[in-house]
Design a protein around this motif. Structure first.
Motif, short mmCIF file in Angstrom:
data_model
loop_
_atom_site.label_atom_id
_atom_site.label_comp_id
_atom_site.label_asym_id
_atom_site.label_seq_id
_atom_site.Cartn_x
_atom_site.Cartn_y
_atom_site.Cartn_z
N PRO A 18 38.91 35.54 -11.74
CA PRO A 18 39.56 36.15 -10.81
C PRO A 18 40.30 35.84 -9.79
CG PRO A 18 37.16 36.59 -11.55
CD PRO A 18 37.90 35.17 -12.08
N ASP A 19 39.86 33.88 -9.53
CA ASP A 19 40.52 33.43 -8.08
C ASP A 19 42.46 33.61 -9.10
OD1 ASP A 19 39.28 31.86 -9.94
OD2 ASP A 19 39.23 30.60 -8.37
N LEU A 20 42.34 33.03 -9.37
CA LEU A 20 43.39 33.38 -9.81
C LEU A 20 44.61 34.33 -11.07
CD1 LEU A 20 43.63 30.09 -11.95
CD2 LEU A 20 43.89 29.93 -9.63
N ALA A 21 44.13 35.42 -10.12
CA ALA A 21 44.96 36.68 -10.93
C ALA A 21 46.14 36.93 -10.74
CB ALA A 21 44.41 38.02 -10.15
N GLY A 22 47.18 36.32 -9.98
CA GLY A 22 48.27 36.04 -9.39
C GLY A 22 48.96 35.84 -10.71
N ALA A 23 48.35 34.59 -11.61
CA ALA A 23 49.10 33.35 -11.93
C ALA A 23 49.51 35.35 -13.51
CB ALA A 23 47.55 32.90 -13.34
N ALA B 193 54.57 29.23 -16.75
CA ALA B 193 56.07 27.81 -16.97
C ALA B 193 55.43 27.21 -15.36
CB ALA B 193 57.11 27.84 -17.31
N GLN B 194 55.76 28.92 -14.27
CA GLN B 194 56.37 27.42 -12.71
C GLN B 194 55.16 27.94 -12.57
OE1 GLN B 194 57.41 32.20 -11.33
NE2 GLN B 194 59.81 31.22 -11.11
N LEU B 195 54.22 28.11 -12.47
CA LEU B 195 52.99 27.33 -12.11
C LEU B 195 52.40 25.64 -12.44
CD1 LEU B 195 50.31 30.25 -11.86
CD2 LEU B 195 51.29 29.18 -9.79
N ILE C 236 43.49 20.70 -10.03
CA ILE C 236 43.85 21.60 -10.43
C ILE C 236 43.61 23.24 -9.56
CG2 ILE C 236 44.78 22.39 -12.47
CD1 ILE C 236 44.71 20.23 -13.46
N LEU C 237 42.59 23.53 -10.02
CA LEU C 237 42.16 24.97 -9.89
C LEU C 237 42.49 25.39 -7.94
CD1 LEU C 237 38.54 25.21 -11.66
CD2 LEU C 237 41.27 26.47 -12.65
N PRO C 238 42.20 24.86 -6.75
CA PRO C 238 42.39 24.83 -5.86
C PRO C 238 44.07 24.34 -5.41
CG PRO C 238 40.67 23.03 -5.54
CD PRO C 238 41.65 23.42 -7.42
N PHE C 239 44.73 23.62 -6.31
CA PHE C 239 45.97 23.55 -6.32
C PHE C 239 46.39 25.53 -6.36
CE2 PHE C 239 50.57 22.93 -7.77
CZ PHE C 239 50.81 22.65 -6.29
N LEU C 240 46.62 25.64 -7.76
CA LEU C 240 46.54 26.94 -8.15
C LEU C 240 46.56 27.92 -7.38
CD1 LEU C 240 46.47 26.31 -12.34
CD2 LEU C 240 48.26 25.83 -10.78
N ARG C 241 45.37 27.71 -6.95
CA ARG C 241 45.30 29.17 -5.91
C ARG C 241 45.81 28.57 -4.59
NH1 ARG C 241 38.99 28.06 -7.33
NH2 ARG C 241 39.14 26.18 -6.58
N ASP C 242 45.81 27.97 -3.89
CA ASP C 242 46.95 27.65 -2.78
C ASP C 242 47.94 28.48 -3.45
OD1 ASP C 242 45.08 26.56 -1.42
OD2 ASP C 242 44.96 24.01 -2.00
N VAL C 243 48.98 27.39 -4.49
CA VAL C 243 50.26 28.41 -4.96
C VAL C 243 50.00 29.68 -5.12
CG1 VAL C 243 52.34 28.00 -6.65
CG2 VAL C 243 50.84 26.01 -5.99
N ALA D 225 50.16 31.25 -1.28
CA ALA D 225 51.21 31.50 -0.60
C ALA D 225 52.48 32.37 -1.47
CB ALA D 225 51.40 29.98 -0.99
N THR D 226 52.29 33.33 -2.33
CA THR D 226 52.80 33.67 -2.96
C THR D 226 52.29 35.27 -2.56
OG1 THR D 226 51.87 33.62 -5.28
CG2 THR D 226 53.62 32.15 -4.31
N THR D 227 51.31 35.16 -1.70
CA THR D 227 50.86 36.52 -1.73
C THR D 227 51.49 37.62 -0.70
OG1 THR D 227 48.50 35.80 -2.66
CG2 THR D 227 48.84 37.96 -1.13
#
Length: 219
Positions: free
Chosen positions: A32-37, A44-46, A199-206, A209-211
């Protein structure tokens, strides 16, 4: 595209880092915390962003990684001390007794065959000639010597095998090493810390930031 490599991340571990990242991205849809992936940013961008931030991401698991590298070096050093002796190293050559043990049955057997054949031929051509009987007798004697030599060689091989087999087990080196549990645990601890703290915290931050910002109330 050039990717940054963390100063403390060895080249041989780069592929392992990428595997942990790929595993995280492959299960991003179930987090759920990576719902925007895959929507706000593609996988690929992530992946590209995370690889470019290798220094930052891997620093979160630096202590586990340092321990893993230390354990791995100790494991390799231990394996190096158990390297078998080089086959090029000269060993003791065969003794005279061993050579005679092999050669006597061969030579005696060859002589027995020759004497028996010649003696049988002379006895068939000239039964009254005593030389033929002498050759037959000599052939039988050499045959007995060959048989005795074969029995002696077999007994010698058996004694040598019984004498050397226990020595090979006790002095020839340690038994095959079991899987190194400490090394496996150290690798798994690094992978887990890399995933959960890097990895997971970095993906969540990215993704955060795009929300897109929320609109004003009432719109």
């Amino acid at each position: 595209m050039h990717m940054n490599v963390a100063p403390h991340l060895l080249t041989e571990d780069r592929a392992e880092y990428e595997r942990v990242l790929d595993d995280a991205l492959s299960t991003a849809h179930a987090r759920p915390d990576l719902a925007g992936a895959g929507t706000r940013l593609s996988l690929a961008q992530l992946r590209s962003l995370t690889l470019n931030a290798t220094t930052l991401v891997t620093s979160a698991a630096a202590s586990e990684y340092d321990h893993f590298v230390k354990v791995r070096e100790q494991h390799r050093a231990a394996l190096g001390t158990r390297t078998p002796a080089s086959p090029d190293r000269p060993g003791p050559g065969p003794g005279v007794v061993a050579i005679l043990t092999v050669m006597v049955p061969v030579l005696a057997g060859a002589a027995a065959v020759i004497f028996l054949l010649v003696g049988a031929a002379l006895h068939a051509v000239a039964p009254t000639v005593a030389f033929g009987a002498t050759l037959l007798t000599a052939g039988l004697v050499f045959g007995a010597v060959a048989a005795a030599g074969l029995l002696g060689a077999a007994a010698g091989l058996l004694v040598t095998a019984l004498r050397n087999s226990p020595a090979e087990v006790s002095r020839g080196g340690p038994p095959p090493a079991a899987p190194d549990d400490e090394l496996s645990r150290a690798r798994e601890a690094w992978r887990r810390a890399l995933l959960e703290r890097g990895i997971l915290p970095f993906l969540r931050d990215v993704l955060a930031a795009t929300t897109p910002p929320a609109g004003p109330p009432g719109t």
